[in-house]
Write a protein that holds these residues in place. Structure first.
Motif, PDB file in Angstrom:
ATOM      1  N   VAL A  87      54.594  37.179  24.736  1.00  0.00           N
ATOM      2  CA  VAL A  87      53.429  36.247  23.388  1.00  0.00           C
ATOM      3  C   VAL A  87      54.774  35.823  22.825  1.00  0.00           C
ATOM      4  N   GLN A  88      55.931  37.403  22.901  1.00  0.00           N
ATOM      5  CA  GLN A  88      56.786  36.912  21.398  1.00  0.00           C
ATOM      6  C   GLN A  88      58.115  35.466  22.080  1.00  0.00           C
ATOM      7  N   ARG A  89      57.987  35.763  23.375  1.00  0.00           N
ATOM      8  CA  ARG A  89      59.146  34.380  23.852  1.00  0.00           C
ATOM      9  C   ARG A  89      58.457  32.957  23.470  1.00  0.00           C
ATOM     10  N   VAL A  90      57.081  33.273  23.459  1.00  0.00           N
ATOM     11  CA  VAL A  90      56.121  32.100  23.254  1.00  0.00           C
ATOM     12  C   VAL A  90      56.748  31.159  21.433  1.00  0.00           C
ATOM     13  N   VAL A 115      41.569  27.531  21.805  1.00  0.00           N
ATOM     14  CA  VAL A 115      42.527  26.480  22.175  1.00  0.00           C
ATOM     15  C   VAL A 115      43.512  26.774  20.505  1.00  0.00           C
ATOM     16  N   GLU A 116      42.584  26.087  19.598  1.00  0.00           N
ATOM     17  CA  GLU A 116      43.280  26.336  18.517  1.00  0.00           C
ATOM     18  C   GLU A 116      43.572  27.785  18.010  1.00  0.00           C
ATOM     19  N   GLN A 117      42.882  28.270  18.280  1.00  0.00           N
ATOM     20  CA  GLN A 117      42.847  29.776  17.498  1.00  0.00           C
ATOM     21  C   GLN A 117      44.494  30.739  18.547  1.00  0.00           C
ATOM     22  N   THR A 118      44.267  30.446  19.800  1.00  0.00           N
ATOM     23  CA  THR A 118      44.353  31.192  20.277  1.00  0.00           C
ATOM     24  C   THR A 118      46.069  30.700  20.088  1.00  0.00           C
ATOM     25  N   TYR A 119      46.675  28.759  19.977  1.00  0.00           N
ATOM     26  CA  TYR A 119      47.800  28.813  19.300  1.00  0.00           C
ATOM     27  C   TYR A 119      48.279  28.960  18.133  1.00  0.00           C
ATOM     28  N   LYS A 120      46.876  29.399  17.629  1.00  0.00           N
ATOM     29  CA  LYS A 120      47.459  29.896  16.023  1.00  0.00           C
ATOM     30  C   LYS A 120      48.669  31.388  16.121  1.00  0.00           C
ATOM     31  N   ALA A 121      48.142  32.189  17.114  1.00  0.00           N
ATOM     32  CA  ALA A 121      47.988  33.387  17.380  1.00  0.00           C
ATOM     33  C   ALA A 121      49.320  33.928  18.257  1.00  0.00           C
ATOM     34  N   LEU A 122      49.541  32.458  19.227  1.00  0.00           N
ATOM     35  CA  LEU A 122      51.419  32.158  19.811  1.00  0.00           C
ATOM     36  C   LEU A 122      52.148  31.346  19.087  1.00  0.00           C
ATOM     37  N   GLY A 123      52.084  31.287  18.377  1.00  0.00           N
ATOM     38  CA  GLY A 123      53.264  29.668  16.834  1.00  0.00           C
ATOM     39  C   GLY A 123      52.541  28.957  17.602  1.00  0.00           C
ATOM     40  N   ASN A 341      39.774  29.154  25.300  1.00  0.00           N
ATOM     41  CA  ASN A 341      41.013  30.133  25.207  1.00  0.00           C
ATOM     42  C   ASN A 341      42.245  29.961  26.559  1.00  0.00           C
ATOM     43  N   SER A 342      41.462  30.394  27.287  1.00  0.00           N
ATOM     44  CA  SER A 342      42.065  30.436  28.859  1.00  0.00           C
ATOM     45  C   SER A 342      42.770  28.541  28.769  1.00  0.00           C
ATOM     46  N   LEU A 343      42.071  27.503  28.280  1.00  0.00           N
ATOM     47  CA  LEU A 343      43.103  26.347  28.378  1.00  0.00           C
ATOM     48  C   LEU A 343      44.187  26.725  27.457  1.00  0.00           C
ATOM     49  N   ALA A 344      44.557  27.177  26.692  1.00  0.00           N
ATOM     50  CA  ALA A 344      45.732  27.346  25.535  1.00  0.00           C
ATOM     51  C   ALA A 344      46.864  28.197  26.467  1.00  0.00           C
ATOM     52  N   VAL A 345      45.528  29.383  26.915  1.00  0.00           N
ATOM     53  CA  VAL A 345      46.797  30.545  27.344  1.00  0.00           C
ATOM     54  C   VAL A 345      47.886  30.057  29.388  1.00  0.00           C
ATOM     55  N   ALA A 346      46.939  28.793  29.931  1.00  0.00           N
ATOM     56  CA  ALA A 346      47.624  27.943  30.956  1.00  0.00           C
ATOM     57  C   ALA A 346      48.753  27.331  30.775  1.00  0.00           C
ATOM     58  N   GLY A 347      48.271  27.105  29.567  1.00  0.00           N
ATOM     59  CA  GLY A 347      49.145  26.373  28.547  1.00  0.00           C
ATOM     60  C   GLY A 347      50.592  26.810  28.394  1.00  0.00           C
TER      61      GLY A 347
END
Length: 396
Positions: A87-90, A115-123, A341-347
């Motif tokens: 997560v920190q690397r992303v 997707v939006e929530q997960t990518y916000k959390a991942l920066g 969420n899963s789509l985002a994590v796969a990305g």
């Protein structure tokens, strides 16, 4: 099959497999969430990397018969995780993402929310969200347009698996990480042209619906089945599982009329003819939510409120009918926001160069009047719309 017919079939099937939900969002919070109501916190939990993921309301089976278009064997979404270090690397990567959908709808809003929530959390910055209104040319144009914004990852869906081989080639050539929701271009391979395919448990949808029919009828009675008349792996798997589970677990239930439906606009006529031929049926299976609306209309017009309707996908119109104690007895649903969420994590896997499972699925679960509120919350992450709750849909 003509090109026009292929495109129509692709559009219809892409819609139904992503949840043909007839949800009416009436305010900004509802639109953002995907389906009315206020956010519900107890349906999510942190994963190993600290990202919010949805809790399945049912136990995940050890195995599933669901397979991908090329025979891919899926894994459950719970096996798709990032470590805290990843997560920190992303977050340090300053990555950019684009969302390229086939349509704008409440269900797609729910996926987009994930997707939006997960990518916000991942920066990860989302630079564009587009919808093609089921037009393949528009989809191709949208892909080219977002590529000009230089995204590192695109979350998307194919409309026409054949034509979209060319649609997504520019993204592949530019090294953009592609993650597909349910439909991918023909002959694209995971780990090569795209990262992963995310969808839901197709066989599980059919199994759960068959169990609902069996339990609802006490294991015996005559029913009708309306099936989608297309050679498409998604609907084929759902219906095959429904039929096999009925046959193996509920031998006292007889399918006395199994009727194809090629045009969803004519489902009311199909249902009307079915109940005229077989006035003794006790239930009808409709292949998806909006088709079930047509079945309910046909039954109501015939004065047959004694026939139960069972379907796949959770939508507002049928949920209201269910809450009122009407003809809709069960709708099999899935984790819509977790799908996103899963789509985002796969990305994120693709961005890290981490090998992702070729296919990832979220579970299917039955929604009845008794658990309508909980089923809605698990699907969309928000409470029931007030009209449904007021009609008696507060079952948990």
């Amino acid at each position: 099959m003509t090109r026009t017919r292929i495109t129509v079939v692709a559009a219809i099937t892409a819609s139904l497999l992503l949840g043909a939900c007839s949800v009416n969002a009436t305010d900004d919070s509802a639109t953002a969430a995907g389906a009315g109501g206020t956010p519900i916190a107890n349906v999510v939990t942190p994963d190993p990397g600290g990202l919010s993921r949805y809790v399945s309301p049912v136990a995940l089976p050890a195995s599933t018969d669901t397979r991908g278009p090329d025979g891919e064997k899926p894994v459950w979404y719970t096996q798709l995780n990032l470590t805290s270090a990843e997560v920190q690397r992303v977050k340090a990567g300053n990555y950019r993402a684009a969302i390229v959908w086939q349509e704008a709808s409440p269900f797609m809003n729910a996926l987009g929310k994930g997707v939006e929530q997960t990518y916000k959390a991942l920066g990860i910055k989302i630079v564009s969200t587009t919808a093609a209104n089921f037009d393949q040319t528009t989809l191709a144009n949208n892909v080219r347009s977002v590529l000009a914004l230089k995204p590192d990852v695109i979350i998307t869906i194919a409309i026409d698996p054949v034509a979209d081989v060319a649609t997504f080639k520019p993204a592949v050539d530019q090294g953009v990480k592609l993650v597909f929701a349910s439909v991918k271009p023909q002959n694209y391979k995971a780990g090569k042209e795209y990262v992963s395919l995310v969808t839901y448990d197709l066989s599980g949808l059919g199994n759960a619906t068959a169990d609902a029919v069996g339990n609802g009828l006490g294991g015996k009675g005559k029913i009708g089945q309306i099936y989608y008349d297309a050679n498409f792996y998604v609907t084929n798997q759902r219906e095959k599982a429904f039929e096999q589970t009925l046959k193996s677990k509920y031998p006292g239930i007889e399918v006395v009329d199994r009727v194809p439906m090629a045009d969803p606009a004519k489902v009311e006529d199909v249902a009307a003819a079915m109940i005229a031929r077989h006035p003794d049926i006790k239930a009808i299976f409709a292949p998806w939510d909006t088709a079930a609306e047509g079945v309910v209309a046909a039954l109501r017009n015939a004065g047959r409120t004694d026939v139960g309707v069972y379907t796949i996908d959770l939508g507002n119109t049928n949920a209201l009918e269910m809450a009122k104690g009407g003809m809709i007895k069960e709708m099999t649903s899935t984790l819509a926001v977790e799908f996103g969420n899963s789509l985002a994590v796969a990305g994120a896997y693709g961005l890290l160069g981490k090998k992702a499972p070729p296919m990832v699925i979220v579970p299917a679960f039955p929604v009845t009047k008794d658990n309508l509120a909980k089923g809605w919350e698990s699907t969309f992450g928000v409470s029931l719309p007030t009209d449904i709750a007021a009609a008696g849909g507060a079952g948990r």
